[in-house]
Every structure is written in structure tokens, then in C-alpha cells.
Design a protein around this motif. Sequence first.
Motif, mmCIF file in Angstrom:
data_model
loop_
_atom_site.group_PDB
_atom_site.id
_atom_site.type_symbol
_atom_site.label_atom_id
_atom_site.label_comp_id
_atom_site.label_asym_id
_atom_site.label_seq_id
_atom_site.Cartn_x
_atom_site.Cartn_y
_atom_site.Cartn_z
ATOM 1 N N LEU A 55 0.819 -1.215 0.000
ATOM 2 C CA LEU A 55 0.000 0.000 0.000
ATOM 3 C C LEU A 55 0.852 1.264 0.000
ATOM 4 O O LEU A 55 0.316 2.372 0.137
ATOM 5 C CB LEU A 55 -0.946 0.010 1.204
ATOM 6 C CG LEU A 55 -1.955 -1.147 1.273
ATOM 7 C CD1 LEU A 55 -2.850 -1.000 2.495
ATOM 8 C CD2 LEU A 55 -2.793 -1.224 0.007
ATOM 9 N N ASN A 56 2.171 1.083 -0.134
ATOM 10 C CA ASN A 56 3.073 2.233 -0.209
ATOM 11 C C ASN A 56 3.063 2.768 -1.632
ATOM 12 O O ASN A 56 3.860 2.352 -2.479
ATOM 13 C CB ASN A 56 4.478 1.816 0.217
ATOM 14 C CG ASN A 56 5.467 2.967 0.117
ATOM 15 O OD1 ASN A 56 5.083 4.124 -0.102
ATOM 16 N ND2 ASN A 56 6.738 2.657 0.262
ATOM 17 N N PHE A 63 -6.524 4.690 6.464
ATOM 18 C CA PHE A 63 -7.022 3.553 5.703
ATOM 19 C C PHE A 63 -5.889 2.617 5.262
ATOM 20 O O PHE A 63 -6.127 1.642 4.561
ATOM 21 C CB PHE A 63 -7.774 4.046 4.461
ATOM 22 C CG PHE A 63 -8.958 4.923 4.784
ATOM 23 C CD1 PHE A 63 -10.188 4.374 5.097
ATOM 24 C CD2 PHE A 63 -8.825 6.310 4.785
ATOM 25 C CE1 PHE A 63 -11.275 5.182 5.386
ATOM 26 C CE2 PHE A 63 -9.902 7.126 5.074
ATOM 27 C CZ PHE A 63 -11.141 6.558 5.385
ATOM 28 N N GLY A 64 -4.658 2.949 5.656
ATOM 29 C CA GLY A 64 -3.507 2.129 5.291
ATOM 30 C C GLY A 64 -2.740 2.622 4.086
ATOM 31 O O GLY A 64 -1.633 2.154 3.819
ATOM 32 N N TRP A 65 -3.304 3.590 3.339
ATOM 33 C CA TRP A 65 -2.642 4.081 2.132
ATOM 34 C C TRP A 65 -1.486 5.017 2.485
ATOM 35 O O TRP A 65 -1.619 5.887 3.343
ATOM 36 C CB TRP A 65 -3.620 4.847 1.247
ATOM 37 C CG TRP A 65 -4.836 4.094 0.829
ATOM 38 C CD1 TRP A 65 -6.112 4.285 1.277
ATOM 39 C CD2 TRP A 65 -4.908 3.038 -0.136
ATOM 40 N NE1 TRP A 65 -6.974 3.418 0.664
ATOM 41 C CE2 TRP A 65 -6.259 2.632 -0.214
ATOM 42 C CE3 TRP A 65 -3.966 2.395 -0.934
ATOM 43 C CZ2 TRP A 65 -6.688 1.619 -1.062
ATOM 44 C CZ3 TRP A 65 -4.389 1.377 -1.777
ATOM 45 C CH2 TRP A 65 -5.732 1.003 -1.828
ATOM 46 N N ILE A 66 -0.375 4.866 1.787
ATOM 47 C CA ILE A 66 0.751 5.806 1.901
ATOM 48 C C ILE A 66 0.833 6.552 0.580
ATOM 49 O O ILE A 66 1.326 6.031 -0.427
ATOM 50 C CB ILE A 66 2.066 5.072 2.206
ATOM 51 C CG1 ILE A 66 1.937 4.258 3.494
ATOM 52 C CG2 ILE A 66 3.215 6.069 2.315
ATOM 53 C CD1 ILE A 66 3.142 3.381 3.788
ATOM 54 N N LEU A 115 -9.174 2.935 -3.460
ATOM 55 C CA LEU A 115 -8.464 4.170 -3.133
ATOM 56 C C LEU A 115 -9.330 5.383 -3.431
ATOM 57 O O LEU A 115 -9.394 6.325 -2.632
ATOM 58 C CB LEU A 115 -7.147 4.249 -3.902
ATOM 59 C CG LEU A 115 -6.338 5.537 -3.729
ATOM 60 C CD1 LEU A 115 -6.004 5.798 -2.264
ATOM 61 C CD2 LEU A 115 -5.067 5.487 -4.566
ATOM 62 N N VAL A 116 -10.015 5.396 -4.580
ATOM 63 C CA VAL A 116 -10.893 6.512 -4.918
ATOM 64 C C VAL A 116 -11.990 6.661 -3.865
ATOM 65 O O VAL A 116 -12.314 7.774 -3.423
ATOM 66 C CB VAL A 116 -11.503 6.324 -6.318
ATOM 67 C CG1 VAL A 116 -12.581 7.380 -6.574
ATOM 68 C CG2 VAL A 116 -10.429 6.411 -7.387
ATOM 69 N N ALA A 117 -12.567 5.532 -3.435
ATOM 70 C CA ALA A 117 -13.612 5.574 -2.410
ATOM 71 C C ALA A 117 -13.082 6.161 -1.111
ATOM 72 O O ALA A 117 -13.763 6.968 -0.446
ATOM 73 C CB ALA A 117 -14.166 4.172 -2.176
ATOM 74 N N LYS A 135 -14.037 9.674 1.041
ATOM 75 C CA LYS A 135 -14.317 9.727 2.479
ATOM 76 C C LYS A 135 -13.497 10.829 3.141
ATOM 77 O O LYS A 135 -14.001 11.570 3.988
ATOM 78 C CB LYS A 135 -14.001 8.374 3.121
ATOM 79 C CG LYS A 135 -14.923 7.235 2.696
ATOM 80 C CD LYS A 135 -14.461 5.916 3.304
ATOM 81 C CE LYS A 135 -15.283 4.745 2.783
ATOM 82 N NZ LYS A 135 -14.791 3.441 3.287
ATOM 83 N N VAL A 136 -12.243 10.914 2.762
ATOM 84 C CA VAL A 136 -11.370 11.952 3.330
ATOM 85 C C VAL A 136 -11.876 13.340 2.954
ATOM 86 O O VAL A 136 -11.930 14.250 3.791
ATOM 87 C CB VAL A 136 -9.917 11.747 2.847
ATOM 88 C CG1 VAL A 136 -9.073 12.976 3.154
ATOM 89 C CG2 VAL A 136 -9.308 10.505 3.490
#
Length: 494
Positions: free
Chosen positions: A58-59, A398-401, A433-435, A439-440
Motif C-alpha cells: 500500500l506504499n 485507511f492504510g494508504w501511503i 483508493l478513490v472511495a 471519504k477523506v
Amino acid sequence: MVLSQTTPESNEPVSSTFGSRYALTALPKYEIGESSIPKDAAYQIIKDELMLDGNPRLNLASFVTTWMEPECDKLIMDSINKNYVDMDEYPVTTELQNRCVNMIARLFNAPLGDTETAMGVGTVGSSEAIMLAGLAFKRNWQNKRKAEGKTYDKPNIVTGANVQVCWEKFARYFEVELKEIKLSEGYYVMDPEKAVEMVDENTICVAAILGSTLTGEFEDVKRLNHLLVKKNDATGWNTPIHVDAASGGFIAPFIYPELEWDFRLPLVKSINVSGHKYGLVYAGIGWVVWRTQHDLPDELIFHINYLGADQPTFTLNFSKGSSQIIAQYYQLIRLGFEGYKNVMQNCRENMLVLKEGIEKTERFNIVSKDVGVPLVAFSLKGQSFHSEFEISEMLRRFGWIVPAYTMPADAQHITVLRVVIREDFSRTLAERLVADILKVLHELDTLPSKISRKMGAEDFGNVKGKKVKREKLMEVIVGWRKFVKDRKKMNGVC
């Protein structure tokens, strides 16, 4: 009722890592410990601490490969104890490196005969590869100046301001002036016309980037070559080109074969590429290849014999592992041209899916181009009261970097987010990721602006180019302070 009594079979303590004293003991941080600890305890404690690292898959900041097939993982572990520099002891590993060099040189259209050997070397990454290529250019330039009876103490390299930091390292470490072409809003790569204008008799090479780190865009190497040929003809300087294809070298030959950027252009004398990026190998392998043997001065090549036989070497380090070289050869024969093409096409298609999803939010401007390294670079539209850095920070939940950064001079007022699409980033992950970005954005819409909170009284007037009233900004600042204060009163952990 029958009563029974059990007797422990032994007095040995329970052999659980978390039931031992090692779970209560602080690990050494600055000095080596006085005593040993069991291997299972050492393993478990370190493994547990590493859980706090981000998930490599997820990096999305990194171009570096994070997934390989299990068969290749096994090959890597089987050869992890081989030191590549022991060429006489590990002749097959040396042969595999030579095969990789020849395959890559021909992939880049080096002018070689069917049985002719290419000139190149494996490195620990493109940083070392660029250092070696730069040293070759510097020595060739110095030798030419000496032969002409001219000074040779002020070498320079012409690049765009978008180059990776390894070029700045080379310039500083090896005392070469770095002449950078400034960027401008909407144009984030080196301008060939401006680059050629900056070339002078002390220029050892012009460095072009095939896949900018900032936006993934390919620089126009063909145009640069055309302009530089004309200048060389007029001046007699014979200034060459190096192509930094760290990211794009394993992309362009497979999905943009008509693009002329490599040894098909006469002034391109050397090319570097990262095997650990789109060469699809784990971190620790890069390559540099030269057009001909004459482009690498022989005096830079060392010959050693204390490991068993005469061994030529041109590297900045000595010992290094063999695993990544073997892994690169695995990928080249396992995938072949067809396999690499399929992977790169999939990366590009998933990039377009992600780009379309981000565009549909109507909150961002897309900065990256469709042709180039498969990535999406995007920035908030002008009237936002929040920043790209806030989005980057909140996506971590959400875990995304996803990195946020500012552009180099003269475009440093532009801030972007960038998502790199690698082999293991699927369409499902792109849609997810788009979803999460949505949310952000919805959460940010409910929060006061951090931008306005950081402004002083003299700064009131412009936020992202839009005039706002002092009273409105004060209202936002007060609201943000109240929000922070209320959060401090909350109990519990989220």
C-alpha cells in the motif's frame, strides 16, 4: 465419585516468548546488550516492532517493486549468501549478470552485432549507476581537454530541476557544477531548448529523464538530441547525452516502442535503469550500459586478482549480494518481451482507471500525463481551504501511503499528491483508493481550515488565490481552535 490428583511431569517453565522475561525487558537501542537472548524471543520481538511499519503493497509513494513470484523468492533465498564480487568462485552468477547486461543493452537498441558483448554493469540501484556514468563522462571530457591543452577544472552537467537527488549527490561528491533548468507551472520537465542554451565547452553531458519522479513524464530526448547535434556542429564541442531511465527504461520499450529516446539517437552514450522499479525486482539492483566500449574510459576499470583470477571491476562499492542479479535474470527469461508488455499495459490501464475516478470527484486537477510512467499526480483545485498534506495524512488511516510534495523551483507554489501504479496494484485497489479519497474529502469538508489557522494578521487577503474577508477567516480560525479544544477533552483512543 472418584477423586484424582495430577502431578506435573516436569518443573520446566512454560516456554512461551510472551510468558518470558524478555517480553518485559527493554531492547538495547544504543549499546550492544551484555547477554544473549533466545532466538525465538529475538525474532518475535523484532517482528512485532516491524508491524508498526507501513504495508509495502500500500506504499503508493514508491516506484520500487514490492511483489515477486514465490519461485523467484525462493531463488533469492537460495543465493542470499553469495557475494557477487567473488566472480571466480561464483562464475555462473557472473555469467547471469553479463546476460542481463546484454539483454538490457539490446533492449535499448545498442549498436551491437549478434555476438558482440555489451558494455555495462549491475549496481545497487540507479544512484550508483548514475555516479558511474557521470564519472565516465567527466573523465572523457577531462582527457579531451588535456589533449587540446585546455583547462579541465570546471566541469558541469546540464539537467532539469526535476532530477532525482542522486544527480545533486554526484555533482557535490565529484565536484561538478549542476546547471539546472527551472520548471514552470504546467511544464514540469526539462525544456530541451533551454537546456541546449546552457551547454558550454565545460559541459560533460546533458542528462535527460525518461520518467520524471515528480509527474512520470518522459522528457523529449529526441528533440534534445536534434538541438544538441546542431550546437555541436557549430561549436565542435561534441557534448553527449545521458538518459536517466531509472523508471521509464523498462516501460518505453514495451508499450511505446516508436518513441526514440535510447541508443537510436547518436548522442546518447549511456543509459541507467532501475531493475528494482519496473524491472520488477526487489530493491537493490540497477544497471548502467554504455553505447560502445569507447564510451567507458579503460582507466576507470580496476583489475584485481586476490580473489582467484583477474577480475575487472567498475563499481563504487565492493561486496554486494547476488540475489537481485539472479532475480533480474529470472524476470527477463520468465516474462520475456510479451510478459513485460502485458505487465506494463496493465499498469497503464489501472492508472487510467484511477485517474478517471479522481477526475470524477471534481476536486482535483490532474498534473501527470497519460504517456509516461504509470502514475497519477494531482492537486486540489484553487478554491480549497485544505491542503494536499492533510489528505495524505488522513489517507494513512485507511492504510494508504500517498505522498504530498511541492514542486522544485520555479514551480514550488504547486503542491501535488502522487500515486505510483506498480505491478501489484489492481483495478480493485484503484477503485478502493478513490472511495477512500472521497471519504477523506467529505470529512475535510466538515473541518475548519488548517491553512487559515497558520496565517498571521498580515497574511489575510489571499488563500489559494481567492480573496476572503478578515471576519470570515477569523470565524474559521475560532472554529478550528474550538474543534481542537473539544478533541482534547475526549477520552479513549481512536
